[in-house]
Design a protein around this motif. Sequence first.
Motif, PDB file in Angstrom:
ATOM      1  N   SER A  68       0.749  -1.145   0.100  1.00  0.00           N
ATOM      2  CA  SER A  68      -0.063  -0.065   0.112  1.00  0.00           C
ATOM      3  C   SER A  68       0.924   1.153  -0.153  1.00  0.00           C
ATOM      4  CB  SER A  68      -0.988  -0.014   1.195  1.00  0.00           C
ATOM      5  OG  SER A  68      -0.300  -0.189   2.330  1.00  0.00           O
ATOM      6  N   SER A  69       2.268   1.176   0.446  1.00  0.00           N
ATOM      7  CA  SER A  69       2.931   2.471   0.361  1.00  0.00           C
ATOM      8  C   SER A  69       3.890   2.583  -0.868  1.00  0.00           C
ATOM      9  CB  SER A  69       3.913   2.346   1.677  1.00  0.00           C
ATOM     10  OG  SER A  69       3.151   2.708   2.895  1.00  0.00           O
ATOM     11  N   HIS A  70       3.537   1.634  -1.694  1.00  0.00           N
ATOM     12  CA  HIS A  70       4.249   1.719  -3.100  1.00  0.00           C
ATOM     13  C   HIS A  70       3.438   1.113  -4.081  1.00  0.00           C
ATOM     14  CE1 HIS A  70       7.343   1.088   0.000  1.00  0.00           C
ATOM     15  NE2 HIS A  70       8.001   1.695  -0.614  1.00  0.00           N
TER      16      HIS A  70
ATOM     17  N   PHE B 223      11.067   5.954  -3.916  1.00  0.00           N
ATOM     18  CA  PHE B 223      11.790   4.829  -3.133  1.00  0.00           C
ATOM     19  C   PHE B 223      13.093   4.363  -4.172  1.00  0.00           C
ATOM     20  CE2 PHE B 223      12.677   0.427  -2.192  1.00  0.00           C
ATOM     21  CZ  PHE B 223      12.768   0.522  -0.758  1.00  0.00           C
ATOM     22  N   PHE B 224      12.872   4.135  -5.604  1.00  0.00           N
ATOM     23  CA  PHE B 224      14.098   3.793  -6.478  1.00  0.00           C
ATOM     24  C   PHE B 224      15.090   4.974  -6.229  1.00  0.00           C
ATOM     25  CE2 PHE B 224      16.365   3.845 -10.109  1.00  0.00           C
ATOM     26  CZ  PHE B 224      16.781   2.424 -10.453  1.00  0.00           C
TER      27      PHE B 224
ATOM     28  N   ASP C  96       8.617   3.303 -15.698  1.00  0.00           N
ATOM     29  CA  ASP C  96       8.154   2.096 -15.717  1.00  0.00           C
ATOM     30  C   ASP C  96       9.131   0.977 -15.218  1.00  0.00           C
ATOM     31  OD1 ASP C  96       6.327  -0.116 -16.291  1.00  0.00           O
ATOM     32  OD2 ASP C  96       6.946  -0.431 -18.460  1.00  0.00           O
ATOM     33  N   MET C  97      10.292   1.272 -15.659  1.00  0.00           N
ATOM     34  CA  MET C  97      11.641   0.578 -15.279  1.00  0.00           C
ATOM     35  C   MET C  97      11.610   0.677 -13.598  1.00  0.00           C
ATOM     36  SD  MET C  97      15.456   1.350 -15.987  1.00  0.00           S
ATOM     37  CE  MET C  97      15.462   2.353 -14.432  1.00  0.00           C
ATOM     38  N   ARG C  98      11.904   1.813 -13.163  1.00  0.00           N
ATOM     39  CA  ARG C  98      11.808   1.930 -11.627  1.00  0.00           C
ATOM     40  C   ARG C  98      10.827   1.209 -11.160  1.00  0.00           C
ATOM     41  NH1 ARG C  98      12.700   7.437 -13.384  1.00  0.00           N
ATOM     42  NH2 ARG C  98      14.917   7.901 -13.304  1.00  0.00           N
TER      43      ARG C  98
END
Length: 101
Positions: free
Chosen positions: A33-35, A44-45, A77-79
């Motif tokens: 839920s946090s991501h 994040f990344f 999209d990659m991250r």
Amino acid sequence: MTTNYAVKSILNTYDSDELRDIAYHGCQSGCASSHIYYSDTTEFFNTFEADIQEYLADHFGEDFMFHLVTDCHDMTDMRNKLVWTFIELVSYDYINQLEVA
């Protein structure tokens, strides 16, 4: 292996039940839920890029990341794909350690 702050962040973000759900159902199901949003996974990344790459490479090898992202449409999209794979793997490793203990 050095201290992986990204792993600590995930283990501090989700409790055991949430990690179990992520391990069994994957991030795409919405249990991380946090991501959920690109903004979450991009942040994040960007914060933990080296830790994520190291963790995935240690588990699957350097070539895995290349093959994982070959169908991505753009950097966002990659991250997202790398972060979700990382979170799912951390969750699986955590649950696996609980079941072995």
